[in-house]
Design a protein around this motif. Structure first.
Motif: not given
Length: 338
Positions: A38, A41-43, A65, A68-70, A185, A187-189
């Motif tokens: 993704s 995110r740091y994936d 994704d 996904a966090y969101d 964010t 926590y992600g990108k």
């Protein structure tokens, strides 16, 4: 080429060519799909895909994704994805695609069809009220973790939004008036901009601190990384460079630009655009972070911030010291007829 819809227009877009301009982690390309880690995110796992061709009820450019966090970033259309990759607003990416692909050529009968595109009326832009930043707090830990000191963050007015868990990065005019705000964010990108503010295509980040010699790069965090190394730095804020950004730079004290874009295809394209627009106006030098080697190879880094994280400020200073001078001399040959 695959058809996508933008407003009332259906246009053919080379989706694969647009996506290939960016570095992907663990990509697998097929005729109809890109599968990769993704970009949001740091994936490191291939949990993301983009349709390169239509699939059932899903148009080309549809992406998903799975980690996904969101929920807002679990799936979407091609414009939303490309806007993220180009680091600009959804509307700016629509304008880019219409400008790049808003025509059709039918090779069978040599007919060229041009869309009757509606032009946006240029508004008299107003700066944002400084009070839009009052709801945010001082918290510098996220960018500290990426090598940016509290000193540089304070200079650039970085704040934090606890509700969205996002770094708050003000964009200012050369006179230091607030023009836009980027939220990123921690926590992600994922990022977004202040709604209704001046478009990023009409701004250059960091102009209020420009010096006669200034580094120009892509992202705000890259500009702040160069500041850590002791250089004045500005950022384009995306993958394109137009006349509006050029004219803003020409109104500053800048006499020499050190071009230091990302080590990927999009960065190479941006580097060429900046050189073409600024050549003859200011002195130019090309700096290549980590020798222009991307992070996939040993000793490489995608951009200035990653080089700062991996190798420290000396890696940026070395890139600037070894930068290549661009000649401003242009020779035109005149052919005399007999």
């Amino acid at each position: 080429m695959a058809e996508i819809k933008i407003g009332h227009h259906s246009i053919d877009v080379d989706i694969r060519a647009e996506l290939e301009r960016y570095n992907w982690t663990r990509p697998r390309w097929s005729g109809d799909k890109l599968i990769a880690a993704s970009p949001f995110r740091y994936d490191q796992t291939p949990s993301f895909f983009v349709r390169l061709e239509p699939y059932g009820d899903y148009p080309a450019g549809t992406w998903s994704d799975s980690g996904a966090y969101d929920e807002e970033w679990r799936s979407g259309n091609f414009v939303k994805l490309l806007a993220f990759l180009r680091q600009e607003t959804y509307e700016e990416t629509e304008e880019y695609l219409l400008g790049e692909y808003g025509w059709q050529y039918a090779s069978g009968d040599d007919n060229v069809k041009l869309f009757n595109l509606s032009l946006r009326v240029q508004r008299n832009r107003q700066p944002l009220n400084q009070n839009v930043l009052t709801d945010y707090v001082e918290n510098y830990e996220y960018l500290k973790s990426r090598g940016i000191s509290e000193r540089v963050q304070r200079q650039m007015g970085v704040l934090y939004c606890p509700q969205q868990r996002a770094a708050v990065i003000p964009w200012r005019l050369a006179n230091k008036r607030l023009a836009n705000v980027k939220f990123r964010t921690v926590y992600g990108k994922i990022f977004w901009y202040y709604k209704g503010a001046q478009p990023i295509r009409e701004l250059v980040y960091g102009l209020e601190f420009a010096q006669p010699t200034t580094v120009i790069c892509e992202a705000e965090v890259d500009a702040m990384s160069w500041m850590e190394a002791g250089y004045a730095a500005i950022a384009v804020g995306g993958a394109s460079f137009g006349e509006a950004k050029r004219d803003l730079i020409l109104r500053t004290p800048i006499e020499e630009l050190i071009i230091a874009t990302d080590n990927d295809k999009a960065g190479g394209k941006l580097r060429a655009e900046i050189e073409a627009a600024m050549r003859g106006h200011v002195r130019l030098r090309h700096a290549y972070v980590c020798g222009g080697v991307s992070e996939e190879k040993q000793g490489g880094a995608k951009d200035a911030n990653r080089a700062l994280e991996l190798y420290g400020v000396d890696s940026l200073r070395k890139a600037a010291e070894q930068s290549d001078v661009v000649s401003n001399i242009s020779v035109k040959l005149r052919i005399r007829g007999g």
